[in-house]
Write an enzyme that holds these catalytic residues in place. Structure first.
Site, PDB file in Angstrom:
ATOM      1  N   ILE A  27     -15.890  -8.583  -2.030  1.00  0.00           N
ATOM      2  CA  ILE A  27     -16.528  -8.300  -0.736  1.00  0.00           C
ATOM      3  C   ILE A  27     -16.413  -6.828  -0.336  1.00  0.00           C
ATOM      4  O   ILE A  27     -17.050  -6.399   0.609  1.00  0.00           O
ATOM      5  CB  ILE A  27     -16.022  -9.233   0.400  1.00  0.00           C
ATOM      6  CG1 ILE A  27     -14.575  -8.918   0.813  1.00  0.00           C
ATOM      7  CG2 ILE A  27     -16.170 -10.695   0.018  1.00  0.00           C
ATOM      8  CD1 ILE A  27     -14.176  -9.552   2.149  1.00  0.00           C
ATOM      9  N   TYR A  54      -3.804  -5.755  10.706  1.00  0.00           N
ATOM     10  CA  TYR A  54      -4.316  -7.094  10.402  1.00  0.00           C
ATOM     11  C   TYR A  54      -4.879  -7.739  11.674  1.00  0.00           C
ATOM     12  O   TYR A  54      -5.969  -8.306  11.662  1.00  0.00           O
ATOM     13  CB  TYR A  54      -3.188  -7.947   9.811  1.00  0.00           C
ATOM     14  CG  TYR A  54      -3.594  -9.354   9.439  1.00  0.00           C
ATOM     15  CD1 TYR A  54      -4.300  -9.611   8.268  1.00  0.00           C
ATOM     16  CD2 TYR A  54      -3.267 -10.439  10.258  1.00  0.00           C
ATOM     17  CE1 TYR A  54      -4.669 -10.909   7.925  1.00  0.00           C
ATOM     18  CE2 TYR A  54      -3.627 -11.731   9.921  1.00  0.00           C
ATOM     19  CZ  TYR A  54      -4.326 -11.964   8.748  1.00  0.00           C
ATOM     20  OH  TYR A  54      -4.691 -13.245   8.411  1.00  0.00           O
TER      21      TYR A  54
HETATM   22  P1  NAP Z   1      -4.168 -15.238  -0.324  1.00  0.00           P
HETATM   23  O1  NAP Z   1      -3.446 -16.378  -0.948  1.00  0.00           O
HETATM   24  O2  NAP Z   1      -3.615 -13.870  -0.426  1.00  0.00           O
HETATM   25  O3  NAP Z   1      -5.681 -15.264  -0.858  1.00  0.00           O
HETATM   26  C1  NAP Z   1      -6.590 -14.305  -0.454  1.00  0.00           C
HETATM   27  C2  NAP Z   1      -7.830 -14.435  -1.306  1.00  0.00           C
HETATM   28  O4  NAP Z   1      -8.762 -13.434  -0.901  1.00  0.00           O
HETATM   29  C3  NAP Z   1      -7.546 -14.205  -2.793  1.00  0.00           C
HETATM   30  O5  NAP Z   1      -8.376 -15.029  -3.560  1.00  0.00           O
HETATM   31  C4  NAP Z   1      -7.932 -12.742  -2.962  1.00  0.00           C
HETATM   32  O6  NAP Z   1      -8.304 -12.405  -4.289  1.00  0.00           O
HETATM   33  C5  NAP Z   1      -9.149 -12.714  -2.056  1.00  0.00           C
HETATM   34  N1  NAP Z   1      -9.589 -11.355  -1.762  1.00  0.00           N
HETATM   35  C6  NAP Z   1      -8.905 -10.318  -1.243  1.00  0.00           C
HETATM   36  N2  NAP Z   1      -9.680  -9.230  -1.180  1.00  0.00           N
HETATM   37  C7  NAP Z   1     -10.883  -9.579  -1.701  1.00  0.00           C
HETATM   38  C8  NAP Z   1     -12.098  -8.891  -1.924  1.00  0.00           C
HETATM   39  N3  NAP Z   1     -12.245  -7.594  -1.637  1.00  0.00           N
HETATM   40  N4  NAP Z   1     -13.145  -9.563  -2.448  1.00  0.00           N
HETATM   41  C9  NAP Z   1     -13.023 -10.863  -2.751  1.00  0.00           C
HETATM   42  N5  NAP Z   1     -11.901 -11.562  -2.603  1.00  0.00           N
HETATM   43  C10 NAP Z   1     -10.832 -10.926  -2.072  1.00  0.00           C
HETATM   44  O7  NAP Z   1      -4.339 -15.492   1.245  1.00  0.00           O
HETATM   45  P2  NAP Z   1      -4.614 -16.842   2.085  1.00  0.00           P
HETATM   46  O8  NAP Z   1      -3.394 -17.097   2.890  1.00  0.00           O
HETATM   47  O9  NAP Z   1      -5.179 -17.899   1.232  1.00  0.00           O
HETATM   48  O10 NAP Z   1      -5.719 -16.281   3.098  1.00  0.00           O
HETATM   49  C11 NAP Z   1      -7.059 -16.721   3.130  1.00  0.00           C
HETATM   50  C12 NAP Z   1      -7.658 -16.327   4.471  1.00  0.00           C
HETATM   51  O11 NAP Z   1      -6.951 -16.981   5.521  1.00  0.00           O
HETATM   52  C13 NAP Z   1      -7.548 -14.828   4.764  1.00  0.00           C
HETATM   53  O12 NAP Z   1      -8.716 -14.394   5.420  1.00  0.00           O
HETATM   54  C14 NAP Z   1      -6.357 -14.748   5.707  1.00  0.00           C
HETATM   55  O13 NAP Z   1      -6.391 -13.601   6.518  1.00  0.00           O
HETATM   56  C15 NAP Z   1      -6.537 -16.031   6.493  1.00  0.00           C
HETATM   57  N6  NAP Z   1      -5.337 -16.528   7.165  1.00  0.00           N
HETATM   58  C16 NAP Z   1      -4.250 -16.910   6.445  1.00  0.00           C
HETATM   59  C17 NAP Z   1      -3.132 -17.407   7.111  1.00  0.00           C
HETATM   60  C18 NAP Z   1      -1.912 -17.888   6.368  1.00  0.00           C
HETATM   61  O14 NAP Z   1      -0.924 -18.301   7.036  1.00  0.00           O
HETATM   62  N7  NAP Z   1      -1.896 -17.897   5.037  1.00  0.00           N
HETATM   63  C19 NAP Z   1      -3.130 -17.498   8.510  1.00  0.00           C
HETATM   64  C20 NAP Z   1      -4.258 -17.097   9.216  1.00  0.00           C
HETATM   65  C21 NAP Z   1      -5.370 -16.626   8.531  1.00  0.00           C
HETATM   66  P3  NAP Z   1      -7.240 -11.772  -5.345  1.00  0.00           P
HETATM   67  O15 NAP Z   1      -6.496 -12.922  -5.953  1.00  0.00           O
HETATM   68  O16 NAP Z   1      -8.141 -11.061  -6.287  1.00  0.00           O
HETATM   69  O17 NAP Z   1      -6.333 -10.855  -4.572  1.00  0.00           O
END
Ligand code: NAP
Length: 276
Positions: A63, A193
């Site tokens: 993205i 963030y």
């Molecule tokens: P995660 O395990 O770190 O996964 C993030 C995903 O996004 C990974 O697949 C990563 O790919 C991908 N990504 C990062 N930059 C990218 C880019 N430029 N283009 C395409 N893909 C990209 O995090 P998660 O916890 O699952 O988070 C998913 C979403 O939920 C995020 O938007 C996060 O802010 C939101 N969120 C999470 C939490 C929580 O408690 N975990 C709470 C609130 C909101 P790579 O493997 O290549 O890095």
């Protein structure tokens, strides 16, 4: 051209995105695309789901890269004539103990979480078919960060008339203000963030308004959500929800039935509309 409904989840090679793809493979009546910026990590995730008896498809998507976004757009246009479900899940967060200068953290975080998500929307929203569903994964942190903005900024971010251009200007100003070490004086909270997710929530409110103005008859529903505190690489092992539990609200919004007319333009957590 295929008439099969199609769903795309950004950043879905791991974490909540992967769990969203898993759930959609079970519940969405059509093709589900797992996307990843790294084809190797993406194909490995597809293989993992295949071992579970599921059949996700794969497309590369970074993205941060406009060419990559446009390649996916052209592929969807040609193969499906559009898109039924888009889940903007991809996101990044620096760890709290990361020593990278704050101005760099601000630039890098905003680049993916806000500007990357916005670019995906610019290219893919025009492809969304009638009765389509769009889910922008934001965070409760957007609400807490909003509460720590100056009154003036809060007013702008809660405005029902703020435009996408104005939002882009504000997000750009935050990055500039961090570079000049004046962001707190200018009314910003000390969280890159949090500000990036304010951007995602406000962008969603604007986009929903635009859909009302320009495509009212198409019954498209677009919302921002928080998945909760989820055990992923981003949030760590102490978080309270499993990735599958974290996927529940995004999947609920992605699969809102065709006779639903709400929620739309809302910020949703635990399947409940929250006040912005
Ligand atoms: P995660 O395990 O770190 O996964 C993030 C995903 O996004 C990974 O697949 C990563 O790919 C991908 N990504 C990062 N930059 C990218 C880019 N430029 N283009 C395409 N893909 C990209 O995090 P998660 O916890 O699952 O988070 C998913 C979403 O939920 C995020 O938007 C996060 O802010 C939101 N969120 C999470 C939490 C929580 O408690 N975990 C709470 C609130 C909101 P790579 O493997 O290549 O890095």
């Amino acid at each position: 051209m295929s008439n099969v409904p199609v769903a795309v989840v950004t950043g879905s090679n791991k974490g909540i995105g992967l769990a969203i793809v898993r759930a959609l493979c079970k519940q969405f009546p059509g093709d589900v695309y797992l996307t990843s910026r790294d084809p190797g990590r993406g194909q490995a995730a597809v293989a993992q789901l295949q071992e579970e008896g599921l059949r996700p498809l794969f497309h590369q998507l970074d993205i941060d890269d406009l060419q990559s976004i446009r390649a996916l757009r052209d592929f969807l246009k040609e193969k499906y004539g559009g898109l039924n479900v888009l889940v903007n899940n991809a996101g990044i967060a620096f760890k709290v103990n990361d020593t990278t200068p704050f101005a760099i953290q601000a630039e890098v975080t905003l680049k993916t979480n806000f500007f990357g998500t916005k670019n995906v929307c610019t290219e893919l929203l025009p492809l969304i078919k009638p009765y389509g569903r769009v889910v922008n994964v934001s965070s409760m942190v957007s609400s807490s960060a909003l509460g720590r903005c100056s009154q003036e900024l809060q007013k702008k971010f809660r405005s029902d008339t703020i435009t996408e251009d104005e939002l882009v200007q504000l997000m750009t100003k935050f990055v500039e203000d961090t570079k000049n070490s004046v962001h707190e004086k200018e009314g910003w909270p000390n969280t890159a963030y949090g500000v990036s997710k304010i951007g995602v929530t406000v962008l969603s409110r604007i986009q929903a308004r635009m859909l009302n103005e320009k495509r009212k008859g198409d019954h498209i529903l677009l919302n921002a959500c928080c998945p909760g505190w989820v055990r992923t690489d981003m949030a760590g092992p102490n978080a309270t929800k499993s990735p599958e539990e974290g996927a529940e609200t995004p999947v609920y919004l992605a699969l809102l039935p065709s006779n639903a007319d709400a929620p739309h333009g809302q910020f949703v957590s635990d399947k409940t509309v929250r006040t912005w």
